[in-house]
Design a protein around this motif. Structure first.
Motif, short mmCIF file in Angstrom:
data_model
loop_
_atom_site.label_atom_id
_atom_site.label_comp_id
_atom_site.label_asym_id
_atom_site.label_seq_id
_atom_site.Cartn_x
_atom_site.Cartn_y
_atom_site.Cartn_z
N TYR A 1 0.83 -1.21 0.00
CA TYR A 1 0.00 0.00 0.00
C TYR A 1 0.86 1.25 0.00
O TYR A 1 0.61 2.20 -0.72
CB TYR A 1 -0.89 -0.05 1.23
CG TYR A 1 -1.91 1.03 1.30
CD1 TYR A 1 -1.73 2.13 2.14
CD2 TYR A 1 -3.08 0.97 0.54
CE1 TYR A 1 -2.68 3.12 2.21
CE2 TYR A 1 -4.03 1.96 0.61
CZ TYR A 1 -3.83 3.03 1.45
OH TYR A 1 -4.76 4.03 1.52
N LEU B 1 -2.11 10.22 -5.97
CA LEU B 1 -2.40 10.05 -4.56
C LEU B 1 -1.66 11.09 -3.72
O LEU B 1 -2.14 11.53 -2.69
CB LEU B 1 -2.00 8.64 -4.11
CG LEU B 1 -2.84 7.52 -4.71
CD1 LEU B 1 -2.29 6.18 -4.27
CD2 LEU B 1 -4.27 7.64 -4.27
N THR C 1 -0.96 14.23 -4.52
CA THR C 1 -1.65 15.52 -4.51
C THR C 1 -2.93 15.44 -3.70
O THR C 1 -3.33 16.40 -3.08
CB THR C 1 -1.99 16.00 -5.93
OG1 THR C 1 -2.65 14.94 -6.61
CG2 THR C 1 -0.74 16.39 -6.67
N GLU C 2 -3.55 14.28 -3.70
CA GLU C 2 -4.78 14.16 -2.93
C GLU C 2 -4.51 14.32 -1.45
O GLU C 2 -5.29 14.91 -0.71
CB GLU C 2 -5.45 12.82 -3.20
CG GLU C 2 -6.29 12.89 -4.45
CD GLU C 2 -6.51 11.53 -5.06
OE1 GLU C 2 -7.05 11.48 -6.17
OE2 GLU C 2 -6.12 10.54 -4.42
N GLU D 1 -2.18 16.13 -0.23
CA GLU D 1 -1.96 17.55 0.00
C GLU D 1 -3.27 18.29 0.14
O GLU D 1 -3.44 19.13 1.01
CB GLU D 1 -1.22 18.16 -1.20
CG GLU D 1 0.27 18.19 -1.06
CD GLU D 1 0.89 18.86 -2.27
OE1 GLU D 1 1.75 18.23 -2.87
OE2 GLU D 1 0.47 19.99 -2.59
N ILE D 2 -4.19 17.98 -0.75
CA ILE D 2 -5.46 18.68 -0.72
C ILE D 2 -6.21 18.39 0.56
O ILE D 2 -6.76 19.31 1.17
CB ILE D 2 -6.32 18.28 -1.92
CG1 ILE D 2 -5.65 18.77 -3.17
CG2 ILE D 2 -7.70 18.85 -1.80
CD1 ILE D 2 -6.32 18.33 -4.39
N VAL E 1 -4.89 20.64 3.07
CA VAL E 1 -5.36 22.03 2.98
C VAL E 1 -6.80 22.14 3.47
O VAL E 1 -7.16 23.05 4.22
CB VAL E 1 -5.27 22.53 1.52
CG1 VAL E 1 -5.96 23.87 1.37
CG2 VAL E 1 -3.83 22.62 1.09
N ARG F 1 -17.88 17.89 0.34
CA ARG F 1 -17.22 17.31 -0.81
C ARG F 1 -17.99 17.62 -2.07
O ARG F 1 -17.61 17.20 -3.14
CB ARG F 1 -17.13 15.81 -0.65
CG ARG F 1 -16.22 15.37 0.46
CD ARG F 1 -14.86 16.04 0.32
NE ARG F 1 -13.92 15.54 1.26
CZ ARG F 1 -12.85 14.82 0.93
NH1 ARG F 1 -12.63 14.55 -0.32
NH2 ARG F 1 -12.04 14.39 1.83
N THR G 1 -17.05 23.00 -4.79
CA THR G 1 -15.66 23.45 -4.76
C THR G 1 -15.42 24.27 -3.51
O THR G 1 -16.16 25.19 -3.21
CB THR G 1 -15.36 24.33 -5.99
OG1 THR G 1 -15.92 23.72 -7.14
CG2 THR G 1 -13.87 24.49 -6.16
N PRO G 2 -14.38 23.95 -2.78
CA PRO G 2 -14.12 24.70 -1.55
C PRO G 2 -13.70 26.13 -1.85
O PRO G 2 -13.02 26.39 -2.85
CB PRO G 2 -13.00 23.92 -0.88
CG PRO G 2 -12.46 23.02 -1.89
CD PRO G 2 -13.44 22.86 -2.99
N VAL H 1 -11.77 29.26 -0.26
CA VAL H 1 -10.84 29.61 0.82
C VAL H 1 -10.34 31.01 0.57
O VAL H 1 -9.60 31.24 -0.38
CB VAL H 1 -9.64 28.63 0.80
CG1 VAL H 1 -8.64 29.04 1.83
CG2 VAL H 1 -10.11 27.22 1.04
#
Lengths: 321, 325, 327
Positions: C288, C298, C300-301, C303-304, C307, C316, C319-320, C322
């Protein structure tokens, strides 16, 4: 943009959108402001990657991770969609603003019949099953497909029919604003023309406003009232369609005009625009277009130009003016 | 349609291969297994009887091809010969009841594990990175790391032997006789709980993770964005748009998993002395009862092929794109 | 006419991944940063070490009768004695050796065989592909354990039998996975470039395609090891291993046959089962983690998620938004 006498239907102010990528943050939309009045047709043109689709998705807040809206307001009839919660968005989406995506095939759920996909959104907004089914039939007649095709599955329809289906779907709840995101790019030329004519007729009949997004300027001439040009996440010029074609001001717009041949028009030497779109993780300083601009001056690499109104209804963001 | 026919052809081929393996193995391996049988029975048979036995098991002096066709014709008629360990019982009578029990246990576990696992997979994928997503996949992964029969042994020991909550063996209570009564059905039910439960626990993880990854792939598709843009409520997008599509690849996986899970079931049957095909298979092996062994192998293979076929039919129903192929 | 101006490079033109030394060290560094990987590596290392130094670590000879039968764990025998009066703890330690050996050997050969079949089918296509595909599918559909049982029953019980039989029957899944990966890599531009510049088939397969599949090969190898250990234990449980050999599987075999469950001697079967589960789980964590590190999406996910958590965004479905100061 020029002052509107009454409040616009859609008023985007200073929208900023970032994408988080493995290599850093991409500022895909950098402080864009635009407005669409009721019943108006506004064209938004630019290259792939210029951020125009991002704006469309941001209005409905349907951008996917890794996208992040980092600033601005999107006011629709006074309400800021950026501040809406899930419930408000559910009510707002499709009934006030709807969207037609580039690839109809991918927009349609492959395991549901067209009827089921048309009807569910209507039922969700309060119609009964009978009402929804009746309206589905009407919509199909409106776009010129026999209602008996309603029971087909997406893969059983031709490309043109699928696109018209998606348009019918977008009109289902009689929205105030229809966003078309490259609606004909995936189709061949003959079908393209057909669909555009049909859309023009529909728009006249129904009176809705349209935000038409495309990289193909030639389509916008016949269809839009006003055209906005985007480059690298920023708006660079905006004018009524005819004015833009007769007198493009921004060097990028000029380059665009000269990049495509016209079948019916006079013979013209084709020129492209040298260079390639900038890396949006670390974009050029000052004006984002200056590395490729034939008329670049010293100030262009130092300061970003502001949008100035040059003549009534014609604005441009360039140090030349 | 072509889809079904293609699969049927594969199944027919697999069946033929199994039959041929069954035929060739005893003739290829060192030491004829019939001599093992004869060794056991020595002193109980006359030489003529031994010759007759050999013939009955297909070990004649005829050319190989002839033997092969004889063998095939017997099998088609359902004649698997006589069992060696339970001589002179017919193999077919032994396996018919075993088949029923295995199918019962198999169907229950497969369905429940698939449904539960898939449902959890949908939930976990929808709220990716959430609390459930952090715990469930790893938890079931851990449980799934245990061999099927080991969990069976644990369950048998703690829940049946120590706590006496469940029966310890067999498919139904020894003092009941089979029949269409509530008592019998109830007994069958309670005897199913531990074997089915352990298999379900171990196999759920696989379905969960598989559904989770297909959901994640589907959630990236444009028609999901479209569904959200249409302002549809969460459960409709999650189930009608996402799950309906994410389910499909799992069905094609289903066929292969059936074989794997059945292997685990065989071992579980042994732990619980559950009278299914697996249980008899191992007993047959220990007793060198080759006719019985081969017949069981064939039955198991056939059961798997039929399960696969059923899934194919279901798949055609669920995916309209396949129908017009 | 459309004004398709310069756009981003097409999807097909992916460059072959960076195989420089610094990229490889980067991979190791990222991997060690993953907690799951560390856990997996730790567990595997412990067991491998135990297997290697088994003779030194075991307090007594696992095959000797050292005490009364079925004695619960005590100071003298940490895990008690089994139905034959043998020390369970010593058996557990020595058994590690056989179980891991069979697992890794079988895992290695299955991966090798799967590579051979899968890459040949995937790269050559046509008739060879069709034929190999049919063979693979047949082996996939015929149930593994029953086939194993049938095959093994004609051979003398022992490690060699088990190893051979496992290799012959279990390569199909791996072959299928490698075939589809080869198929998709074959379409990439760097392969066509190589072909055009005159490299022969072997060069292309082994020096162009294979290195790009390495993370998949490693993941498959470990997956196969897990499968092999479990299958070996299953076969031993059924009596196909020489029952005088000491392995985790035979420990379970004896536990079942000595009715450990009915005499309450849980210490004779719980430890080997736990060990199997630990090795399997640790290896799964490792796989894994390798996937997490090598799959850029994966990363970048993660990372998001970071954030979003920082800004307490939970929805979800939209779109967030910020509002940060200009980044």
């Amino acid at each position: 943009m020029s002052q509107m006498p009454e409040a616009p239907l859609l008023d985007v102010r200073g929208l900023r959108v970032d994408y988080l990528t493995a290599n850093g943050r991409v500022r895909a939309v950098n402080g864009v402001s635009l407005a669409v009045k009721e019943g108006e047709v506004v064209g938004l043109a630019g290259e792939s990657g210029s951020g125009k689709s991002t704006i469309a998705h941001a209005i409905l807040r349907i951008l996917r991770p890794p996208a992040l809206i980092t600033g601005g307001e999107v006011l629709f009839a006074g309400q800021d969609t950026l501040k809406m919660d899930d419930a408000q968005l559910e009510a707002f989406r499709w009934s006030r603003v709807s969207i037609v995506f580039q690839s109809a095939m991918n927009s349609l759920n492959p395991v549901l019949s067209v009827r089921e996909q048309l009807v569910d959104v209507m039922q969700n907004h309060g119609l009964t099953k009978e009402q929804a089914n009746r309206r589905a039939g009407e919509l199909f007649q409106l776009i010129g497909i026999e209602p008996r095709r309603l029971d087909s599955y997406p893969h059983e329809l031709s490309g043109g029919m699928r696109q018209r289906t998606v348009i019918a779907m977008a009109l289902a709840l009689n929205p105030d604003l229809l966003i078309l995101d490259e609606p004909t790019t995936a189709l061949d030329v003959v079908v393209q023309k057909d669909i555009l004519l049909q859309m023009a007729r529909l728009r006249e009949a129904l009176g809705l406003a349209v935000l038409f997004i495309t990289h193909d300027l030639s389509l916008l001439v016949e269809f839009s009232g006003r055209i906005l040009i985007m480059y690298a996440g920023e708006l660079v010029e905006g004018a009524p369609a005819r004015t833009l074609f007769d007198q493009p001001l921004h060097p990028y717009t000029v380059g665009l005009m000269n990049s495509f041949p016209s079948i019916s028009g006079e013979k013209r030497r084709l020129t492209g625009i040298p260079g390639s779109p900038p890396d949006l993780i670390s974009p050029p300083t000052g004006c984002r277009f200056h590395p490729r601009c034939p008329k670049a001056m010293a100030v262009c690499s130092q300061a970003a130009p502001e949008m100035k109104i040059v003549s009534p209804e014609h604005s441009v963001a360039c140090h030349l003016y | 349609m072509k889809y079904i026919l293609r699969h049927l052809a594969l199944y027919a081929l697999a069946l033929w291969v199994s039959l041929t393996i069954n035929f060739l193995l005893p003739r290829l391996m060192p030491g004829s297994p019939v001599s093992a049988l004869i060794g056991r029975m020595r002193g109980k048979f006359t030489p003529q009887q031994i010759e007759a036995l050999k013939k009955a098991y297909g070990f004649t002096d005829a050319p190989l091809i002839q033997q092969y066709f004889d063998y095939l014709s017997h099998v088609i008629r359902g004649d698997f010969g006589l069992s060696i360990s339970a001589y002179p019982a017919r193999v077919s009578s032994i396996i018919s009841t075993a088949l029923l029990w295995t199918v019962l246990l198999g169907a229950v576990t497969l369905l429940l594990a698939f449904l539960l696992g898939s449902f959890l997979g949908v939930l976990v994928a929808w709220r990716r990175g959430g609390m459930l997503d952090g715990i469930l996949p790893s938890l079931f992964n851990f449980i799934g790391s245990f061999p099927y029969f080991f969990l069976a042994m644990l369950a048998l020991f703690f829940l049946a032997f120590l706590l006496k909550w469940f029966p310890m063996s067999h498919a139904y209570s020894d003092d009941l006789s089979p029949g269409w009564t509530w008592d019998f059905a109830g007994s069958v039910g309670t005897h199913l709980i531990l074997p089915a439960g352990t298999i379900i626990l171990v196999s759920i993880g696989g379905w969960l993770i598989s559904m989770r990854s297909t959901m994640i792939a589907v959630l990236a598709e444009d028609y999901i964005v479209m569904a959200e843009a249409k302002g549809l409520p969460e459960r409709i997008v999650m189930f009608r748009y996402a799950m309906r599509n994410a389910m499909l690849p799992n069905f094609t996986q289903f066929g292969m998993s059936v074989g794997f899970i059945l292997g685990g079931q065989i071992l579980t049957e042994i732990v619980f002395s559950y009278p299914g095909l697996g249980f008899y298979l191992v007993r047959a092996v220990t007793a060198h009862d080759y006719p019985l062994m081969q017949a069981l192998f064939l039955m198991i293979t056939l059961a798997i092929l039929m399960a696969n076929f059923a899934v194919d039919l279901l798949y055609v129903r669920l995916d309209p794109r396949v129908r017009t192929e | 006419m459309s004004t398709t101006l310069q756009i981003a490079p097409s999807e097909n033109q992916t460059l072959p991944p960076d195989r420089s030394r610094s990229a490889q060290f980067g991979f190791l560094r990222d991997l060690l940063g993953e907690r799951k990987a560390l856990f997996g590596i730790a567990i595997l290392s412990i067991f491998i070490l135990v297997a290697i130094f088994a003779n030194v670590l075991a307090p007594s000879d696992p095959t000797r009768f050292v005490g009364r039968q079925n004695q619960p764990p005590s100071g003298a025998h940490w895990l008690g004695t089994n139905g034959q009066g043998q020390d369970v703890f010593s058996q557990l330690i020595v058994g590690t050796r056989v179980s891991l050996f069979v697992g890794f050997t079988v895992g290695f050969f299955i991966t090798l065989l799967g590579l051979a079949v899968g890459m040949t089918a995937g790269y050559l296509g046509g008739f060879a592909d069709g034929l190999l595909n049919v063979v693979t599918n047949v082996f996939l559909i015929i149930p593994a354990l029953p086939l194993l049982i049938i095959l093994a029953s004609y051979l003398p019980p022992g490690i060699i039998t088990v190893t051979l039989v496992l290799i012959v029957t279990s390569w199909a899944w791996t072959a299928r996975v490698f075939r589809s990966q080869t198929l998709s890599l074959r379409e990439k531009d760097f392969v066509s470039a190589s072909a055009v510049s005159g490299e022969n088939t072997f060069h292309i397969i082994f020096l162009e395609i294979l290195p790009n599949m390495m993370s998949l090969v490693v993941a498959s190898f470990f997956g196969n090891v897990i499968y092999a250990i479990a299958a070996d234990v299953g076969l031993a449980f059924l009596g196909f291993e020489n029952v005088t050999t000491v392995s985790w599987g035979t420990m379970l075999y004896w536990a079942q046959n000595n009715s450990a469950l009915l005499t309450g001697a849980w210490w004779t079967f719980v430890p080997p089962g736990l060990c199997i589960a630990l090795v399997a789980f640790g290896t799964t964590m490792l796989i894994y983690a390798v996937d997490q590190v090598t799959n850029p999406r994966l990363k970048t996910e993660k990372e998001i998620s970071g954030v979003l958590r920082k800004y307490h965004i939970h929805s979800r479905r939209a779109t967030p938004v910020v509002h940060e100061s200009n980044a």
